[in-house]
Design a protein around this motif. Structure first.
Motif, PDB file in Angstrom:
ATOM      1  N   ILE A 164       3.488  -0.830  -0.236  1.00 37.99           N
ATOM      2  CA  ILE A 164       2.800  -1.004  -1.518  1.00 37.99           C
ATOM      3  C   ILE A 164       2.186   0.309  -1.978  1.00 37.99           C
ATOM      4  CG2 ILE A 164       0.809  -2.107  -2.618  1.00 37.99           C
ATOM      5  CD1 ILE A 164       1.389  -4.582  -0.893  1.00 37.99           C
ATOM      6  N   THR A 165       1.544   1.021  -1.057  1.00 36.87           N
ATOM      7  CA  THR A 165       0.911   2.302  -1.399  1.00 36.87           C
ATOM      8  C   THR A 165       1.936   3.294  -1.927  1.00 36.87           C
ATOM      9  OG1 THR A 165      -0.809   1.976   0.283  1.00 36.87           O
ATOM     10  CG2 THR A 165      -0.440   4.229  -0.505  1.00 36.87           C
ATOM     11  N   ASN A 166       3.085   3.386  -1.264  1.00 36.67           N
ATOM     12  CA  ASN A 166       4.118   4.327  -1.704  1.00 36.67           C
ATOM     13  C   ASN A 166       4.751   3.909  -3.027  1.00 36.67           C
ATOM     14  OD1 ASN A 166       4.721   6.558   0.391  1.00 36.67           O
ATOM     15  ND2 ASN A 166       4.494   4.744   1.672  1.00 36.67           N
ATOM     16  N   TYR A 167       5.013   2.635  -3.174  1.00 37.19           N
ATOM     17  CA  TYR A 167       5.581   2.164  -4.439  1.00 37.19           C
ATOM     18  C   TYR A 167       4.612   2.400  -5.592  1.00 37.19           C
ATOM     19  CZ  TYR A 167       9.270  -0.315  -1.824  1.00 37.19           C
ATOM     20  OH  TYR A 167      10.338  -0.633  -1.033  1.00 37.19           O
ATOM     21  N   GLN A 168       3.320   2.158  -5.350  1.00 36.09           N
ATOM     22  CA  GLN A 168       2.336   2.361  -6.405  1.00 36.09           C
ATOM     23  C   GLN A 168       2.221   3.838  -6.772  1.00 36.09           C
ATOM     24  OE1 GLN A 168       0.733  -0.294  -8.043  1.00 36.09           O
ATOM     25  NE2 GLN A 168       0.444   1.420  -9.456  1.00 36.09           N
ATOM     26  N   THR A 169       2.371   4.702  -5.781  1.00 33.78           N
ATOM     27  CA  THR A 169       2.379   6.140  -6.071  1.00 33.78           C
ATOM     28  C   THR A 169       3.547   6.500  -6.980  1.00 33.78           C
ATOM     29  OG1 THR A 169       1.350   6.647  -3.940  1.00 33.78           O
ATOM     30  CG2 THR A 169       2.508   8.446  -5.037  1.00 33.78           C
ATOM     31  N   GLN A 170       4.689   5.885  -6.716  1.00 26.68           N
ATOM     32  CA  GLN A 170       5.860   6.117  -7.569  1.00 26.68           C
ATOM     33  C   GLN A 170       5.616   5.595  -8.979  1.00 26.68           C
ATOM     34  OE1 GLN A 170       8.998   7.662  -6.599  1.00 26.68           O
ATOM     35  NE2 GLN A 170       9.125   7.704  -8.826  1.00 26.68           N
ATOM     36  N   VAL A 171       4.992   4.420  -9.090  1.00 26.87           N
ATOM     37  CA  VAL A 171       4.667   3.858 -10.407  1.00 26.87           C
ATOM     38  C   VAL A 171       3.732   4.789 -11.168  1.00 26.87           C
ATOM     39  CG1 VAL A 171       3.474   1.971 -11.591  1.00 26.87           C
ATOM     40  CG2 VAL A 171       5.040   1.462  -9.711  1.00 26.87           C
ATOM     41  N   ASP A 172       2.716   5.304 -10.466  1.00 25.47           N
ATOM     42  CA  ASP A 172       1.739   6.187 -11.108  1.00 25.47           C
ATOM     43  C   ASP A 172       2.370   7.492 -11.595  1.00 25.47           C
ATOM     44  OD1 ASP A 172      -0.176   4.297 -10.566  1.00 25.47           O
ATOM     45  OD2 ASP A 172      -0.918   5.284  -8.753  1.00 25.47           O
ATOM     46  N   SER A 173       3.503   7.868 -11.003  1.00 26.36           N
ATOM     47  CA  SER A 173       4.184   9.096 -11.434  1.00 26.36           C
ATOM     48  C   SER A 173       4.866   8.929 -12.787  1.00 26.36           C
ATOM     49  CB  SER A 173       5.224   9.519 -10.392  1.00 26.36           C
ATOM     50  OG  SER A 173       6.373   8.671 -10.437  1.00 26.36           O
ATOM     51  N   GLY A 174       5.052   7.685 -13.219  1.00 26.86           N
ATOM     52  CA  GLY A 174       5.702   7.422 -14.501  1.00 26.86           C
ATOM     53  C   GLY A 174       7.203   7.250 -14.416  1.00 26.86           C
ATOM     54  N   LEU A 175       7.801   7.527 -13.261  1.00 27.58           N
ATOM     55  CA  LEU A 175       9.242   7.357 -13.069  1.00 27.58           C
ATOM     56  C   LEU A 175       9.475   5.964 -12.491  1.00 27.58           C
ATOM     57  CD1 LEU A 175      10.103  10.871 -11.560  1.00 27.58           C
ATOM     58  CD2 LEU A 175      10.382  10.109 -13.925  1.00 27.58           C
ATOM     59  N   VAL A 176       9.692   5.002 -13.373  1.00 30.19           N
ATOM     60  CA  VAL A 176       9.750   3.608 -12.948  1.00 30.19           C
ATOM     61  C   VAL A 176      11.114   3.006 -13.245  1.00 30.19           C
ATOM     62  CG1 VAL A 176       7.277   3.303 -13.278  1.00 30.19           C
ATOM     63  CG2 VAL A 176       8.834   2.781 -15.158  1.00 30.19           C
ATOM     64  N   SER A 177      11.380   1.877 -12.602  1.00 31.36           N
ATOM     65  CA  SER A 177      12.632   1.158 -12.783  1.00 31.36           C
ATOM     66  C   SER A 177      12.425  -0.281 -12.345  1.00 31.36           C
ATOM     67  CB  SER A 177      13.751   1.799 -11.959  1.00 31.36           C
ATOM     68  OG  SER A 177      13.466   1.685 -10.570  1.00 31.36           O
ATOM     69  N   ALA A 178      13.384  -1.141 -12.701  1.00 31.07           N
ATOM     70  CA  ALA A 178      13.299  -2.538 -12.277  1.00 31.07           C
ATOM     71  C   ALA A 178      13.310  -2.678 -10.757  1.00 31.07           C
ATOM     72  CB  ALA A 178      14.434  -3.337 -12.923  1.00 31.07           C
ATOM     73  N   PRO A 179      14.190  -1.946 -10.017  1.00 27.70           N
ATOM     74  CA  PRO A 179      14.148  -2.054  -8.551  1.00 27.70           C
ATOM     75  C   PRO A 179      12.801  -1.643  -7.955  1.00 27.70           C
ATOM     76  CG  PRO A 179      16.227  -1.087  -9.235  1.00 27.70           C
ATOM     77  CD  PRO A 179      15.364  -1.156 -10.459  1.00 27.70           C
ATOM     78  N   LEU A 180      12.135  -0.645  -8.549  1.00 30.47           N
ATOM     79  CA  LEU A 180      10.824  -0.221  -8.047  1.00 30.47           C
ATOM     80  C   LEU A 180       9.818  -1.359  -8.172  1.00 30.47           C
ATOM     81  CD1 LEU A 180       8.661   1.795  -7.108  1.00 30.47           C
ATOM     82  CD2 LEU A 180       8.502   2.588  -9.476  1.00 30.47           C
ATOM     83  N   PHE A 181       9.708  -1.957  -9.354  1.00 29.18           N
ATOM     84  CA  PHE A 181       8.767  -3.051  -9.547  1.00 29.18           C
ATOM     85  C   PHE A 181       9.141  -4.263  -8.685  1.00 29.18           C
ATOM     86  CE2 PHE A 181       8.104  -1.046 -13.885  1.00 29.18           C
ATOM     87  CZ  PHE A 181       6.848  -0.546 -13.566  1.00 29.18           C
ATOM     88  N   PHE A 182      10.434  -4.510  -8.545  1.00 35.43           N
ATOM     89  CA  PHE A 182      10.905  -5.636  -7.736  1.00 35.43           C
ATOM     90  C   PHE A 182      10.517  -5.452  -6.274  1.00 35.43           C
ATOM     91  CE2 PHE A 182      14.451  -7.740  -5.378  1.00 35.43           C
ATOM     92  CZ  PHE A 182      14.161  -9.047  -5.738  1.00 35.43           C
ATOM     93  N   ASN A 183      10.733  -4.245  -5.744  1.00 33.67           N
ATOM     94  CA  ASN A 183      10.385  -3.977  -4.346  1.00 33.67           C
ATOM     95  C   ASN A 183       8.870  -4.032  -4.130  1.00 33.67           C
ATOM     96  OD1 ASN A 183      13.097  -3.632  -4.042  1.00 33.67           O
ATOM     97  ND2 ASN A 183      13.011  -1.483  -3.426  1.00 33.67           N
TER      98      ASN A 183
END
Length: 273
Positions: free
Chosen positions: A40-59
């Motif tokens: 969760i921490t790593n995925y949220q870091t990716q979200v905060d970077s602004g580079l998002v996708s459906a697989p990111l939110f799904f995971n």
């Protein structure tokens, strides 16, 4: 030539290294290792970077579901669904998370919600742009060659009506999809009679309850759930797309489009005389 090749290989190596070390990749590795909080921490870091996708939110939603954080899971399943609205896996997992909510009543999608939710906002915008572009091309053609107008006369009402309809649907889709991501993320939170901590409790909402926000005031939101219960909760109790009240873009745009059509019709009538 050798220097160019060396620079290219170095760049590719750095790119591969960055990709391997990305928070999304690290989140996937943590997820497969059963370390869901780290994922969760790593995925949220990716979200905060602004580079998002459906697989990111799904995971991210899957990892949140594994830790029984239903509000966070539902919130991100819905974000994934906005980017991939026809994905069966996202819809299935979202339904599963909603079923797990204590005392939960998930919102029921009406005909308009199902229609506007079938495509993403970008897809609706693209669909609306096609007949509008063809209509503008038609105007250019009859302006350049007026003799074409009689046999192209049918195109004007068809393209104009289609463009108006799709533009309204695109605006409605943007309006609906921009203001619905409000989910309770605390284990339980009291819905109060007013926007102050001293206000009496009306009832409780639990982790994962999905709300429709009516207004925002000084760190509090007045919200309504799927059973039409309304109360005030702190903004700290919910996850949301942005701290704002629901927009009114659709009627405004519809009114502007109507005025534009009336103005275009009136201008054409004046030019004839």
């Amino acid at each position: 030539m050798k220097w160019a090749l060396a620079i290219l290989l170095t760049s590719l190596g750095l790119l591969a290294k960055d990709r391997a070390a990305s928070p999304f990749t690290a989140g996937n590795a943590a997820f497969h290792a059963g370390e869901f909080e780290a994922a969760i921490t790593n995925y949220q870091t990716q979200v905060d970077s602004g580079l998002v996708s459906a697989p990111l939110f799904f995971n991210l939603a899957n990892a949140a579901y594994r830790t029984n954080r239903l509000g966070l899971a539902i919130y991100n399943y819905r974000r994934a669904a906005e980017l991939a609205p026809r994905d069966a896996a996202i819809a299935r997992n979202l339904a599963m998370a909603r079923d797990a909510v204590h005392n939960g009543s998930p919102p029921k999608a009406g005909v308009i919600d199902r229609l506007t939710g079938f495509f993403t906002r970008n897809e609706w915008a693209l669909l609306a742009g096609v007949p509008l572009t063809l209509w503008l091309v038609w105007l250019a053609v009859i302006h350049i060659s007026p003799t074409c107008e009689p046999w192209m006369g049918l195109a004007r009402p068809v393209l104009g009506t289609l463009a108006l309809l799709l533009l309204c649907l695109a605006t409605l889709a943007h309006d609906r999809q921009s203001d619905t991501r409000w989910v309770v993320v605390q284990e339980e939170t009291a819905a109060r009679f007013g926007p102050v901590a001293q206000a009496p409790d009306k009832f409780k909402w639990f982790d994962g309850a999905e709300l429709r926000v009516n207004q925002v005031r000084d760190g509090w939101v007045e919200a309504t759930d799927a059973t039409d219960r309304t109360g005030w909760v702190s903004t700290e109790a919910v996850l949301h797309a942005g701290l704002k009240a629901p927009s009114r873009a659709f009627p405004v745009v519809l009114g502007l489009v109507g005025l534009g059509l009336i103005a275009a019709w009136g201008t054409r009538r004046l030019l004839r005389y």
